[in-house]
Structure formats: structure tokens, C-alpha cells
Design an enzyme around this catalytic site. Structure first.
Site, short mmCIF file in Angstrom:
data_model
loop_
_atom_site.label_atom_id
_atom_site.label_comp_id
_atom_site.label_asym_id
_atom_site.label_seq_id
_atom_site.Cartn_x
_atom_site.Cartn_y
_atom_site.Cartn_z
N LYS A 120 0.83 -1.22 0.00
CA LYS A 120 0.00 0.00 0.00
C LYS A 120 0.86 1.27 0.00
O LYS A 120 0.61 2.20 -0.75
CB LYS A 120 -0.92 0.05 1.23
CG LYS A 120 -1.91 -1.09 1.33
CD LYS A 120 -2.89 -0.88 2.46
CE LYS A 120 -2.29 -0.86 3.85
NZ LYS A 120 -1.72 -2.13 4.32
N ARG B 141 -9.82 0.80 8.67
CA ARG B 141 -9.37 -0.54 9.02
C ARG B 141 -10.37 -1.28 9.90
O ARG B 141 -10.14 -2.43 10.27
CB ARG B 141 -8.08 -0.40 9.83
CG ARG B 141 -6.87 -1.04 9.21
CD ARG B 141 -5.70 -0.44 9.94
NE ARG B 141 -4.55 -1.24 9.98
CZ ARG B 141 -3.40 -0.85 9.41
NH1 ARG B 141 -3.34 0.24 8.68
NH2 ARG B 141 -2.33 -1.58 9.57
N ARG C 143 -0.40 -8.55 13.60
CA ARG C 143 -0.93 -7.59 12.62
C ARG C 143 -1.77 -8.30 11.57
O ARG C 143 -2.82 -7.81 11.15
CB ARG C 143 0.23 -6.84 11.96
CG ARG C 143 0.80 -5.76 12.87
CD ARG C 143 2.19 -5.34 12.46
NE ARG C 143 2.27 -4.82 11.13
CZ ARG C 143 3.38 -4.87 10.38
NH1 ARG C 143 4.47 -5.43 10.84
NH2 ARG C 143 3.38 -4.35 9.18
N ARG D 133 11.72 -6.62 5.26
CA ARG D 133 11.57 -5.19 4.99
C ARG D 133 12.53 -4.33 5.82
O ARG D 133 12.70 -4.54 7.01
CB ARG D 133 10.11 -4.81 5.32
CG ARG D 133 9.77 -3.40 4.99
CD ARG D 133 8.29 -3.25 4.79
NE ARG D 133 7.54 -3.21 6.04
CZ ARG D 133 6.24 -2.93 6.09
NH1 ARG D 133 5.57 -2.70 4.98
NH2 ARG D 133 5.62 -2.92 7.25
N ARG E 85 11.43 -1.70 10.83
CA ARG E 85 10.35 -1.09 11.60
C ARG E 85 10.13 -1.91 12.86
O ARG E 85 10.19 -3.13 12.84
CB ARG E 85 9.08 -1.07 10.75
CG ARG E 85 8.47 0.30 10.63
CD ARG E 85 7.38 0.29 9.63
NE ARG E 85 6.19 -0.38 10.13
CZ ARG E 85 5.06 -0.46 9.45
NH1 ARG E 85 4.97 0.08 8.26
NH2 ARG E 85 4.02 -1.08 9.95
P1 ADP Z 1 0.86 -2.17 8.19
O1 ADP Z 1 -0.29 -1.94 7.25
O2 ADP Z 1 2.12 -2.51 7.48
O3 ADP Z 1 0.56 -3.12 9.31
P2 ADP Z 1 0.73 0.64 9.17
O4 ADP Z 1 1.96 1.46 9.02
O5 ADP Z 1 -0.43 0.97 8.28
O6 ADP Z 1 1.23 -0.85 8.98
O7 ADP Z 1 0.22 0.69 10.68
C1 ADP Z 1 1.08 0.44 11.77
C2 ADP Z 1 0.26 0.33 13.05
O8 ADP Z 1 -0.43 1.57 13.29
C3 ADP Z 1 -0.84 -0.72 13.04
O9 ADP Z 1 -0.35 -2.01 13.39
C4 ADP Z 1 -1.79 -0.16 14.11
O10 ADP Z 1 -1.31 -0.38 15.41
C5 ADP Z 1 -1.71 1.32 13.85
N1 ADP Z 1 -2.74 1.78 12.87
C6 ADP Z 1 -2.50 2.30 11.62
N2 ADP Z 1 -3.64 2.61 11.00
C7 ADP Z 1 -4.64 2.29 11.85
C8 ADP Z 1 -6.06 2.36 11.79
N3 ADP Z 1 -6.69 2.83 10.69
N4 ADP Z 1 -6.77 1.95 12.87
C9 ADP Z 1 -6.16 1.49 13.97
N5 ADP Z 1 -4.83 1.36 14.09
C10 ADP Z 1 -4.07 1.77 13.05
#
Ligand code: ADP
Length: 240
Positions: A38, A113, A195, A151, A184
């Protein structure tokens, strides 16, 4: 690709709403599991369309780094790989989408999400007589694991790498500025599992909701192709 992105039926804003809302013509939601690419596709899209990349993960990490706007509980949730509270993310997103640079559209990455977040977004857009276009990046589970465990990124310029799939020229150093690459915090194996679980439990059902809510959902197979090819597929699908 700019010219190839017509507003689908009903997508262009109009009617008796504010001028800002009328100009909101591109609301793109990049949807997919962690590791589906993404972030990479969002960057390509935003460069091409001249609209901002709104990544909730990035905004939350930034807030944790600065120690502003998030509680230790939120930081702990991120560290463990579970979702943070809807209200926290919704407030961040609403604030970001109200900035002038997002008035012509934006690419959302990592939001919505949960069903509550999806309802919040569709409500926000319909008040502005706009609809989202969802791009679903479908990626095979084994590919996801390989991508996430390998990554790395440059802490200075943010360039993404993968030690197996897209290694830097010199081991663990950024090709562009020589900075030592970092992993990360949540790309550790036990956190990756959490996740992916959170994605299956809470996020996957959101796609069905968005489909039923009447927005356009574009399916893109993103398992095996390099990012540029996936990007071309997105462009072609948006043309149709
Ligand atoms: P990825 O999609 O690779 O897991 P992101 O960088 O999008 O990682 O998100 C990292 C973390 O931030 C998630 O594991 C969560 O804890 C939090 N997070 C991000 N976006 C949301 C969301 N829309 N709702 C709730 N938590 C979120």
C-alpha cells in the site's frame, strides 16, 4: 496517468456544499493486508496525481516519535501490532483531510481498518457529495510473510528495501544517502502475526462493507509483479 483518472459516476462532488467540498474529486482508498504494498503504491499515485498521501501508520509513528497527541497506551498497541482506538485514528484523519492540500483529493493508506472507521469515512465523504474509489491489493499470504520479515527502510529519506527481494547495493546501507537501514519496530515475527490476525478479524470485513456502500472497488493482483507493473495495472483498471 493523471488524464486517465476520470471521476467515476457520482464521484465528482457537486451540489449545495462548500467550495472545498466541491473540489474534492479524488478520494482513493488503498486497501490490503500489511505488506501488500500500500505504501509503495500510495507514493506512486500521489506523485502522479499531485494529491497527498495520508498514511495513518505514518501519522501515528510520527505522533509517537514526537510524544504528541497519543497516549502511551496507543504506542503500546502499535508496538504489539494491534489496532489503536477508532476515535484516535478518526480524529487524526479528519484533521489531515481538512488541510488545504487535501481539498482536491487524497490517497488513504491504512484507513479505514474497522467497520466503524469505514462508516466514519463514508459519512464524511457523503456530506461532501463524494465517493471513495477503493483499490484492493490482493497478495498471497506467503509473499506477505517474506516481504514483511525482509523489509527495511532508510531512516533519513524513507526509501523502502527488502533484504531478499530488493536489497540495497551495499549491505544494509541506503543506496541514496548511505544511511544504515532500519527495521520497523513492528516488523518482528511475533508482531507480524498479530498484525495479520488483526487484519483478518477486523479489517477484511471492511472491504465487503465498502463494496455494499456503493463505492467502486478495483481488485488488483499484487502478489508477483514489481511495483511499477502493479501501478500500471491500477492505472488500466481506473481507466475502465
Ligand atoms: P501495516 O499496514 O504494514 O501493518 P501501518 O503502518 O499501516 O502498517 O500501521 C502500523 C500500526 O499503526 C498498526 O499495526 C496499528 O497499530 C496502527 N494503525 C494504523 N492505521 C490504523 C487504523 N486505521 N486503525 C487502527 N490502528 C491503526
Amino acid at each position: 496517468m493523471k488524464d486517465l483518472l476520470p471521476g467515476p459516476a457520482g464521484f465528482e462532488a457537486g451540489g449545495a456544499v462548500s467550495n472545498v467540498a466541491k473540489r474534492l474529486v479524488k478520494a482513493i482508498v488503498l486497501f490490503g493486508s500489511p505488506g501488500s504494498g500500500k505504501g509503495t503504491q500510495a507514493k506512486l499515485l500521489t506523485d502522479c496525481l499531485g494529491i497527498p498521501h495520508v498514511s495513518t501508520g505514518e501519522m501515528l509513528r510520527e505522533a509517537v516519535r514526537n510524544g504528541r497527541g497519543v497516549t502511551p497506551k496507543t504506542a503500546a498497541k502499535m508496538h504489539a501490532g494491534s489496532l489503536v482506538k477508532d476515535e484516535v485514528v478518526e480524529a487524526l484523519v479528519e484533521d489531515r483531510l481538512s488541510q488545504p492540500d487535501a481539498a482536491n483529493g487524497f490517497v488513504l493508506d491504512g484507513y479505514p481498518r474497522t467497520l466503524a472507521q469505514a462508516q466514519h469515512l463514508t459519512g464524511w465523504l457523503s456530506q461532501r457529495e463524494a465517493h471513495e474509489v477503493v483499490i484492493h491489493l490482493a497478495v498471497d499470504y506467503n509473499v506477505i510473510i517474506a516481504r514483511l520479515t525482509g523489509r527495511r527502510e532508510c531512516p533519513r529519506c524513507g526509501t523502502p528495501y527488502n533484504v531478499v527481494l530488493r536489497p540495497p547495493k551495499v549491505d544494509e546501507l541506503c543506496d541514496l544517502d548511505g544511511e544504515k537501514l532500519v527495521r520497523r519496530d513492528d516488523d518482528r515475527e511475533e508482531v507480524i502475526r498479530e498484525r495479520l490476525d488483526a487484519y483478518d478479524r477486523q479489517t477484511r470485513p471492511v472491504l465487503e462493507y465498502l463494496r455494499e456502500a456503493g463505492g467502486r472497488v478495483i481488485e488488483v493482483d499484487a502478489s508477483n509483479d514489481p511495483p511499477e507493473t502493479v501501478f500500471q495495472k491500477i492505472g488500466r483498471a481506473m481507466e475502465n
